[in-house]
Design a protein around this motif. Structure first.
Motif, short mmCIF file in Angstrom:
data_model
loop_
_atom_site.label_atom_id
_atom_site.label_comp_id
_atom_site.label_asym_id
_atom_site.label_seq_id
_atom_site.Cartn_x
_atom_site.Cartn_y
_atom_site.Cartn_z
N ASP A 28 -35.20 -21.07 24.32
CA ASP A 28 -34.11 -20.37 25.00
C ASP A 28 -33.08 -19.77 24.05
N HIS A 29 -33.42 -19.64 22.78
CA HIS A 29 -32.55 -18.97 21.81
C HIS A 29 -33.19 -17.62 21.49
N VAL A 30 -32.51 -16.55 21.92
CA VAL A 30 -33.03 -15.20 21.74
C VAL A 30 -32.33 -14.54 20.56
N MET A 31 -33.12 -13.84 19.74
CA MET A 31 -32.56 -13.09 18.62
C MET A 31 -33.15 -11.68 18.64
N VAL A 32 -32.36 -10.72 18.16
CA VAL A 32 -32.85 -9.35 18.02
C VAL A 32 -32.34 -8.80 16.70
N ARG A 33 -33.20 -8.07 16.02
CA ARG A 33 -32.84 -7.45 14.76
C ARG A 33 -33.78 -6.28 14.51
N ASN A 34 -33.43 -5.40 13.58
CA ASN A 34 -34.27 -4.24 13.29
C ASN A 34 -35.35 -4.58 12.28
N VAL A 35 -36.50 -3.95 12.45
CA VAL A 35 -37.60 -4.06 11.50
C VAL A 35 -38.14 -2.67 11.22
N SER A 36 -38.65 -2.47 10.02
CA SER A 36 -39.25 -1.20 9.61
C SER A 36 -40.72 -1.23 10.00
N VAL A 37 -41.07 -0.44 11.00
CA VAL A 37 -42.41 -0.49 11.60
C VAL A 37 -43.24 0.70 11.14
N ILE A 38 -44.52 0.42 10.96
CA ILE A 38 -45.51 1.47 10.69
C ILE A 38 -46.49 1.46 11.85
N ILE A 39 -46.77 2.64 12.38
CA ILE A 39 -47.74 2.78 13.46
C ILE A 39 -48.95 3.48 12.84
N HIS A 40 -50.08 2.77 12.82
CA HIS A 40 -51.26 3.28 12.13
C HIS A 40 -52.53 2.87 12.87
N GLU A 41 -53.33 3.86 13.20
CA GLU A 41 -54.62 3.64 13.88
C GLU A 41 -54.47 2.74 15.11
N GLY A 42 -53.46 3.04 15.92
CA GLY A 42 -53.24 2.30 17.15
C GLY A 42 -52.69 0.90 16.96
N LYS A 43 -52.13 0.63 15.79
CA LYS A 43 -51.53 -0.68 15.52
C LYS A 43 -50.06 -0.53 15.18
N ILE A 44 -49.27 -1.48 15.65
CA ILE A 44 -47.84 -1.52 15.38
C ILE A 44 -47.63 -2.65 14.39
N LEU A 45 -47.22 -2.30 13.17
CA LEU A 45 -47.20 -3.25 12.05
C LEU A 45 -45.84 -3.28 11.36
#
Length: 151
Positions: A28-45
């Motif tokens: 029940d402890h929620v956290m949110v933060r930014n991440v640098s994402v790469i979208i490649h060949e249908g994958k979110i990495l």
């Protein structure tokens, strides 16, 4: 909307890279933060240090959400191990290409792990050619897509 067309629209919206907000939760402890994402060949990495709080949360509770400008993805985080151990180094090459400053600033080869977010449900807020708002829901488990108009 047909499922495959909706998925294509979804990946076109994301492009090849995004800074996305990542939400994790544990006990029940929620956290949110930014991440640098790469979208490649249908994958979110993205990569992250295995010792960070967010990583500990998503390893214990792999249900996550990521969001970028009207695109919300609810899914499962999969740990693919150390980025440095990836046999073809394709992620590192893409990360260096798209996030060069971060690539050079954070080369923690002993602790950086590769995380994939596998979409389960996607919600896209969008507008049609007449500027009428709508939501596109994509259910990956049932391979269904549905549009709901928004007044």
């Amino acid at each position: 909307m047909e499922f495959q067309a909706a998925v294509k629209h979804f990946y076109q919206k994301l492009g090849r890279k995004k800074i996305m907000a990542l939400a994790t939760s544990l006990n029940d402890h929620v956290m949110v933060r930014n991440v640098s994402v790469i979208i490649h060949e249908g994958k979110i990495l993205f990569k992250t240090d295995k010792n960070f709080r967010k990583t500990k949360q998503l390893l214990e509770n792999p249900q996550v959400a990521v969001c970028y400008w009207g695109v919300q993805i609810e899914g499962i985080a999969i740990n693919h191990g150390l980025v440095a151990d990836q046999p073809d180094q394709s992620f590192q090459e893409l990360y260096q290409k798209y996030w060069e400053k971060s690539y050079n600033a954070y080369p923690h080869k002993d602790s950086e792990i590769l995380i994939e977010v596998v979409p389960k449900l996607v919600e896209i807020w969008d507008q049609d050619q007449d500027d009428m708002g709508f939501q596109l829901f994509i259910d990956f488990d049932q391979e269904k897509a549905e549009i709901e108009n928004y007044d």
